[in-house]
Design a protein around this motif. Structure first.
Motif, PDB file in Angstrom:
ATOM      1  N   LEU A  40     -34.275 -22.488 -35.897  1.00 62.66           N
ATOM      2  CA  LEU A  40     -34.024 -23.428 -34.803  1.00 62.66           C
ATOM      3  C   LEU A  40     -35.257 -24.211 -34.392  1.00 62.66           C
ATOM      4  O   LEU A  40     -36.375 -23.811 -34.696  1.00 62.66           O
ATOM      5  CB  LEU A  40     -33.331 -22.770 -33.618  1.00 62.66           C
ATOM      6  N   ASP A  41     -35.028 -25.331 -33.749  1.00 64.33           N
ATOM      7  CA  ASP A  41     -36.114 -26.220 -33.345  1.00 64.33           C
ATOM      8  C   ASP A  41     -36.854 -25.667 -32.140  1.00 64.33           C
ATOM      9  O   ASP A  41     -36.264 -24.998 -31.290  1.00 64.33           O
ATOM     10  CB  ASP A  41     -35.563 -27.605 -32.970  1.00 64.33           C
ATOM     11  N   ALA A  42     -38.137 -26.012 -32.068  1.00 60.09           N
ATOM     12  CA  ALA A  42     -38.963 -25.536 -30.973  1.00 60.09           C
ATOM     13  C   ALA A  42     -38.756 -26.366 -29.709  1.00 60.09           C
ATOM     14  O   ALA A  42     -39.211 -25.992 -28.636  1.00 60.09           O
ATOM     15  CB  ALA A  42     -40.429 -25.590 -31.384  1.00 60.09           C
ATOM     16  N   ASP A  43     -38.078 -27.487 -29.818  1.00 60.44           N
ATOM     17  CA  ASP A  43     -38.018 -28.403 -28.684  1.00 60.44           C
ATOM     18  C   ASP A  43     -36.873 -28.090 -27.718  1.00 60.44           C
ATOM     19  O   ASP A  43     -36.554 -28.904 -26.848  1.00 60.44           O
ATOM     20  CB  ASP A  43     -37.936 -29.856 -29.161  1.00 60.44           C
ATOM     21  N   LEU A  44     -36.233 -26.933 -27.892  1.00 67.46           N
ATOM     22  CA  LEU A  44     -35.160 -26.458 -27.011  1.00 67.46           C
ATOM     23  C   LEU A  44     -33.906 -27.307 -27.106  1.00 67.46           C
ATOM     24  O   LEU A  44     -33.021 -27.204 -26.264  1.00 67.46           O
ATOM     25  CB  LEU A  44     -35.642 -26.392 -25.553  1.00 67.46           C
ATOM     26  N   GLN A  45     -33.826 -28.130 -28.142  1.00 65.15           N
ATOM     27  CA  GLN A  45     -32.599 -28.925 -28.298  1.00 65.15           C
ATOM     28  C   GLN A  45     -31.465 -28.071 -28.855  1.00 65.15           C
ATOM     29  O   GLN A  45     -30.308 -28.348 -28.626  1.00 65.15           O
ATOM     30  CB  GLN A  45     -32.861 -30.120 -29.210  1.00 65.15           C
ATOM     31  N   HIS A  46     -31.839 -27.052 -29.613  1.00 69.90           N
ATOM     32  CA  HIS A  46     -30.823 -26.117 -30.104  1.00 69.90           C
ATOM     33  C   HIS A  46     -30.656 -25.004 -29.065  1.00 69.90           C
ATOM     34  O   HIS A  46     -31.610 -24.301 -28.767  1.00 69.90           O
ATOM     35  CB  HIS A  46     -31.249 -25.516 -31.453  1.00 69.90           C
TER      36      HIS A  46
ATOM     37  N   GLU B 263     -31.064 -32.301 -24.340  1.00 63.75           N
ATOM     38  CA  GLU B 263     -32.019 -33.383 -24.498  1.00 63.75           C
ATOM     39  C   GLU B 263     -33.417 -32.812 -24.523  1.00 63.75           C
ATOM     40  O   GLU B 263     -33.694 -31.772 -23.951  1.00 63.75           O
ATOM     41  CB  GLU B 263     -31.845 -34.396 -23.365  1.00 63.75           C
ATOM     42  N   ARG B 264     -34.283 -33.512 -25.228  1.00 64.31           N
ATOM     43  CA  ARG B 264     -35.663 -33.081 -25.329  1.00 64.31           C
ATOM     44  C   ARG B 264     -36.333 -33.202 -23.958  1.00 64.31           C
ATOM     45  O   ARG B 264     -36.226 -34.240 -23.321  1.00 64.31           O
ATOM     46  CB  ARG B 264     -36.359 -34.006 -26.309  1.00 64.31           C
ATOM     47  N   ILE B 265     -37.013 -32.131 -23.520  1.00 63.11           N
ATOM     48  CA  ILE B 265     -37.670 -32.208 -22.221  1.00 63.11           C
ATOM     49  C   ILE B 265     -39.084 -32.760 -22.366  1.00 63.11           C
ATOM     50  O   ILE B 265     -39.462 -33.723 -21.718  1.00 63.11           O
ATOM     51  CB  ILE B 265     -37.763 -30.823 -21.543  1.00 63.11           C
TER      52      ILE B 265
HETATM   53 MG    MG Z   1     -35.540 -32.413 -31.538  1.00 65.69          MG
END
Ligand code: MG
Ligand code: UDP
Length: 314
Positions: A97-103, A203-205
């Protein structure tokens, strides 16, 4: 003792310029993982971040031995970063999973449930392209339409990298040697029993998405080239069409000149038709060369000829 017999889940997280997201991500995911009845590890791949991501990652891995960090010497791209994670993980299954908390981290237990019920690949499918620009939306629509038209395997629209792989899949994935790769397409190519889970991307924070428009276009082209021979054969098809049509015209001109003698084609028209005919032949030759290149391409990517789930008695 009890602890060591538990199955292990590996979590693979590519990180590129996510210094603000990494602590949040870890905070959230360790809660979810601790609630599971599995041992776990997290493999962060620092993909040559330009910010302080690596410091954050090292801080976490120092305090928590279940967290490992693979620190790339420079940016190699998400596909390679995920590959490195899959290559090095030790779990009975891995979750990417992505680190950007989008998942949505809180949905990991659902992936695990499907896995426990026998799925070997569990794929997260984005329900909607929330917060995505028009260009990206249309672009991805065209991409999936095209690749499904021209390649011989089905790629599900909006299927993401947010997915779980069983150990059998991980082992097969690790045998693939091609360098120019799109990880999720390779996983799809491998086959195996798959299940899908719909999710809505957050959404990306913090930070900005690293995949610029052109990077995505490049990725799309790369994966079309590695999963389909159609672009290679295109010149050949064009050649056949052009040669056929101009040949027809040529015959028509000859017939008129020597038999019907009505239309009296001018010299330049005849010249144009001759040139067209020759161009068609050149394109056909290109198409022929392309067939040989296609063979070379297949040998060089060196994919296994078949994938076996399990063979009984050895
Ligand atoms: Mg992303
Ligand atoms: N990422 C990476 N290397 C890159 C670009 C991105 O490891 O060169 C990581 C990034 O840190 C994130 C994930 O890949 O965890 C997805 O990236 P991004 O959010 O930019 O892509 P999108 O959400 O648009 O798919």
């Amino acid at each position: 003792m009890e602890e060591s017999r538990k199955k292990t889940l590996s979590v693979i997280v590519p990180v590129y310029n996510e210094e603000k997201n990494v602590p949040l991500f870890y905070e959230k995911i360790q809660k979810v993982l601790n609630a599971l009845n599995y041992a776990w590890e997290i493999v962060f791949i620092n993909d040559g971040s330009l910010d302080k991501s690596i410091l954050e990652l090292e801080k976490i891995s120092k305090d928590d031995s279940r967290v490992r960090v693979i620190d790339f010497s420079r940016n190699f791209g998400k596909e390679i970063a995920v590959t490195a994670g899959i290559n090095s993980c030790i779990g009975d299954a891995c979750m990417i999973l992505d680190a950007d908390l989008q998942h949505p981290i809180e949905r990991i237990p659902e992936f695990i449930k499907k896995w426990e019920k026998g799925a070997e690949v569990v794929v997260g499918v984005r329900a909607k392209n929330k917060g995505e620009g028009f260009v990206k939306k249309v672009g991805s629509y065209i991409f999936y339409k095209m690749i499904n038209q021209i390649s011989d395997m089905e790629i599900v629209t909006r299927a993401t990298d947010f997915r779980l792989l069983d150990r059998v899949v991980i082992n097969e994935f690790n045998r693939l040697t091609e360098k120019n790769r799109m990880t999720r397409a390779l996983i799809d190519w491998l086959g195996f029993r798959r299940e899908y889970i719909q999710f809505e991307a957050n959404e990306r924070i913090h930070g900005a998405p690293a995949y610029s428009f052109w990077k995505l276009v490049r990725l799309a082209f790369n994966s079309m080239i590695s999963f389909s021979l159609f672009p290679l054969k295109f010149a050949g098809y064009m050649g056949i069409i052009i040669t056929f049509l101009s040949g027809l015209l040529g015959v028509f001109i000859l017939v008129d000149r020597y038999i019907t003698q009505e239309l009296h084609f001018s010299g330049s028209v005849i010249l144009a038709v001759v040139i067209l005919f020759l161009i068609g032949i050149v394109l056909i030759c290109l198409g022929l060369i392309a067939l040989y290149i296609a063979n070379i391409h297949a040998e060089v990517t060196n994919r296994p000829m078949y994938i076996v789930r399990k063979s009984k008695n050895g």
